[in-house]
Structure formats: C-alpha cells, structure tokens
Design a protein around this motif. Structure first.
Motif, mmCIF file in Angstrom:
data_model
loop_
_atom_site.group_PDB
_atom_site.id
_atom_site.type_symbol
_atom_site.label_atom_id
_atom_site.label_comp_id
_atom_site.label_asym_id
_atom_site.label_seq_id
_atom_site.Cartn_x
_atom_site.Cartn_y
_atom_site.Cartn_z
ATOM 1 N N PRO A 255 18.236 58.397 43.424
ATOM 2 C CA PRO A 255 18.535 58.255 44.853
ATOM 3 C C PRO A 255 19.068 56.867 45.181
ATOM 4 O O PRO A 255 19.008 55.951 44.359
ATOM 5 N N ASP A 256 19.570 56.724 46.391
ATOM 6 C CA ASP A 256 20.084 55.442 46.857
ATOM 7 C C ASP A 256 18.907 54.496 47.106
ATOM 8 O O ASP A 256 18.028 54.779 47.907
ATOM 9 N N LEU A 257 18.895 53.358 46.402
ATOM 10 C CA LEU A 257 17.796 52.401 46.548
ATOM 11 C C LEU A 257 18.144 51.237 47.474
ATOM 12 O O LEU A 257 17.317 50.340 47.658
ATOM 13 N N GLY A 258 19.334 51.259 48.060
ATOM 14 C CA GLY A 258 19.712 50.188 48.978
ATOM 15 C C GLY A 258 20.667 49.202 48.337
ATOM 16 O O GLY A 258 21.129 49.382 47.205
ATOM 17 N N SER A 259 20.962 48.142 49.071
ATOM 18 C CA SER A 259 21.904 47.136 48.592
ATOM 19 C C SER A 259 21.240 46.234 47.566
ATOM 20 O O SER A 259 20.042 45.944 47.647
ATOM 21 N N GLY A 260 22.020 45.784 46.595
ATOM 22 C CA GLY A 260 21.500 44.939 45.528
ATOM 23 C C GLY A 260 21.610 45.643 44.186
ATOM 24 O O GLY A 260 21.962 46.827 44.107
ATOM 25 N N ARG A 261 21.322 44.916 43.129
ATOM 26 C CA ARG A 261 21.361 45.509 41.791
ATOM 27 C C ARG A 261 20.288 46.592 41.681
ATOM 28 O O ARG A 261 19.136 46.376 42.030
ATOM 29 N N ARG A 262 20.687 47.735 41.173
ATOM 30 C CA ARG A 262 19.795 48.892 41.151
ATOM 31 C C ARG A 262 18.525 48.618 40.349
ATOM 32 O O ARG A 262 17.422 48.942 40.789
ATOM 33 N N ILE A 263 18.653 47.997 39.198
ATOM 34 C CA ILE A 263 17.495 47.737 38.361
ATOM 35 C C ILE A 263 16.528 46.763 39.037
ATOM 36 O O ILE A 263 15.307 46.866 38.892
ATOM 37 N N ASP A 264 17.069 45.827 39.821
ATOM 38 C CA ASP A 264 16.207 44.853 40.506
ATOM 39 C C ASP A 264 15.389 45.510 41.604
ATOM 40 O O ASP A 264 14.325 44.981 41.983
ATOM 41 N N LEU A 265 15.875 46.619 42.141
ATOM 42 C CA LEU A 265 15.122 47.357 43.153
ATOM 43 C C LEU A 265 14.219 48.419 42.526
ATOM 44 O O LEU A 265 13.191 48.784 43.100
ATOM 45 N N ALA A 266 14.609 48.903 41.349
ATOM 46 C CA ALA A 266 13.844 49.968 40.701
ATOM 47 C C ALA A 266 12.532 49.454 40.117
ATOM 48 O O ALA A 266 11.487 50.108 40.252
ATOM 49 N N VAL A 267 12.557 48.284 39.473
ATOM 50 C CA VAL A 267 11.347 47.789 38.797
ATOM 51 C C VAL A 267 10.196 47.560 39.772
ATOM 52 O O VAL A 267 9.069 48.001 39.507
ATOM 53 N N PRO A 268 10.387 46.876 40.916
ATOM 54 C CA PRO A 268 9.255 46.707 41.836
ATOM 55 C C PRO A 268 8.679 48.032 42.319
ATOM 56 O O PRO A 268 7.456 48.166 42.465
ATOM 57 N N GLY A 269 9.550 49.017 42.556
ATOM 58 C CA GLY A 269 9.054 50.314 42.987
ATOM 59 C C GLY A 269 8.215 50.992 41.922
ATOM 60 O O GLY A 269 7.183 51.604 42.219
ATOM 61 N N VAL A 270 8.636 50.878 40.674
ATOM 62 C CA VAL A 270 7.877 51.482 39.579
ATOM 63 C C VAL A 270 6.556 50.746 39.373
ATOM 64 O O VAL A 270 5.535 51.362 39.068
ATOM 65 N N LEU A 271 6.551 49.425 39.542
ATOM 66 C CA LEU A 271 5.289 48.680 39.460
ATOM 67 C C LEU A 271 4.324 49.128 40.555
ATOM 68 O O LEU A 271 3.116 49.255 40.318
ATOM 69 N N ALA A 272 4.844 49.375 41.753
ATOM 70 C CA ALA A 272 4.004 49.882 42.837
ATOM 71 C C ALA A 272 3.437 51.258 42.482
ATOM 72 O O ALA A 272 2.263 51.544 42.731
ATOM 73 N N LEU A 273 4.277 52.108 41.891
ATOM 74 C CA LEU A 273 3.820 53.428 41.453
ATOM 75 C C LEU A 273 2.706 53.310 40.419
ATOM 76 O O LEU A 273 1.724 54.062 40.454
ATOM 77 N N ALA A 274 2.840 52.355 39.489
ATOM 78 C CA ALA A 274 1.823 52.168 38.457
ATOM 79 C C ALA A 274 0.492 51.738 39.066
ATOM 80 O O ALA A 274 -0.575 52.176 38.624
ATOM 81 N N VAL A 275 0.541 50.867 40.070
ATOM 82 C CA VAL A 275 -0.682 50.438 40.747
ATOM 83 C C VAL A 275 -1.392 51.637 41.374
ATOM 84 O O VAL A 275 -2.608 51.815 41.229
#
Length: 248
Positions: free
Chosen positions: A49-69
C-alpha cells in the motif's frame, strides 16, 4: 527450610523463564519475528500500500517495529496469561515468595528483552534492505517502544483477566489482525480514511506506529504519540490494579 532469594534474584529468574517460554514457543515466534520480517520484505519490494511521502523502506521499518511490539506485548502476553490463569499457574506463583508484583515485573522484563531482540533482528534486516534511519530520533523511538510495550501489556492483561482462555486466544488474534490492517501500525494514519483517521491516532497502535515513523523517518512530531501512549499506559495500569483476577 532455606530462605527465599532476594527480590531482584527472584524477578531475574522469572524473567529468564518467561523469556525462554516466549522464544521457544513456535506460534509466538511466528507472530513476533517471522511475520513481521515477511511483512518488511513485502513492503520493501512492493509498491502497495501507499506509505506516504519519503523513501518506502524508511517508512516500512518503523511500522514493522511497531507491529513487532504489539505481537509480543499484546498477543503473546494475552494468550500466555490467559492459559496460565486457567491452569492455576498465576495463583500458584502469586503465593510464592515471587508474589504478584514479582511476577508482573518478570513479565515486563521478559517482554522488553524479546522486543530488544526483535528490534535488533528487524533493524538489521531493514539496514540490509537499505533503511537509513534518523539516528537522532533513536532515543525517542526507544521511549515510544517502552511506552507502547507498557500500554499493550496492560491491555493484554485486562483481556486475560476477564475472559476465558479460549476467548482470549480468539480475540487476541482477531485484534492483532485488525490492528495490522487498519490500526496505524503498518499503514500511517494519514493514509487511512478520514472518517477513522482521528480515532486511530488516539489508539495506542496508531500512536506507536506514527510515533516511530516520526522518530526514525523524520515524518512528524513525536509529542502527541508519546502523550497518547503515556495516557493509555497509566489508565490501563489503574484499571488493571482493580480488575485483574489471579484465578479463573
């Protein structure tokens, strides 16, 4: 009879036991490590999905870390505590020298230990995929993860305190899926429909996801997410002190 070990020793022993239990449980490893890792690879290589403006990987990692928590602090703890209460383990440990406070402290240390391991593994995978975090935001990110763990452990124990173990198992997994799809973890809240965006930002999942993206990707301010998580953490702790049951 020998004297009880000092409180700190008892908590460390319980924390070590809880950590081993989490790390040797196949279902828990699937939810806590494997699925977030697969989600990270998928988000990094796909265009939706669209993660917003910015590098995709830079937005994906924080979201996945939140999911892991959420996977460790909520899903894992809700299910484990529900079945521990059903089989009388909580009642047994509550009357040992460990006591209720020692048991809760051991669980807290175990959760933070597993989250630290998840962060290293998923962060390393993210770096291998080209993630370039804002290192200046690391202290805020760590604080967000601690508060997020506190809030979600509180919610997990509330769930485990009021429902039978089978109900906890079903509901915890259902909530995990709902938070994954629309709780602000993977998908930033500003990408959600306008009708639910404001509500999700005030949920601990939305605050954790947005806060980690703000800290590690420089996508906004961390102050509102920190405040939301602190309020949830304190509220859950107060309610938990009144309603938690040690027996089924």
């Amino acid at each position: 009879m020998s004297a009880a070990a000092p409180p700190a020793t008892r908590v460390r022993a319980q924390a070590a036991f809880e950590t081993r239990t989490l790390l040797t449980n196949g279902e828990q490893l699937l939810v806590s490590v494997l699925l977030p890792a697969l989600a990270l690879v998928g988000l990094a290589t796909a265009s939706v999905p669209d993660l917003g403006s910015g590098r995709r990987i830079d937005l994906a990692v924080p979201g996945v870390l939140a999911l892991a928590v959420v996977s460790t602090a909520f899903t894992g703890q809700a299910i484990a505590t529900g079945f521990d209460r059903r089989y009388g383990l909580l009642r047994l440990l509550g009357v040992t020298p460990l006591g209720p406070r020692g048991l809760l402290a051991g669980k807290a240390v175990a959760v933070l230990s597993v989250i630290a391991l998840q962060t290293v593994l998923l962060g390393g995978l993210g770096l291998a995929l080209g993630w370039r975090p804002h290192w200046s935001g690391l202290p805020a990110a760590l604080l967000l993860m601690v508060l997020g763990a506190w809030a979600f452990v509180g919610i997990a124990l509330l769930l485990a305190a009021r429902l039978r173990s089978e109900g906890v198992l079903a509901l915890a997994n259902l909530i995990w899926v709902l938070l994954l799809l629309g709780g602000g973890l993977i998908l930033p809240t500003d990408r959600l429909p306008a009708a639910v965006r404001g509500v999700v930002r005030l949920l601990p999942s939305g605050a954790l996801g947005d806060g980690l993206r703000a800290a590690l990707a420089g996508s906004g301010s961390v102050w509102l997410p920190l405040l939301v998580l602190l309020v949830w953490s304190l509220a859950c702790s107060v309610v938990l002190s009144h309603v938690f049951r040690w027996t089924d």
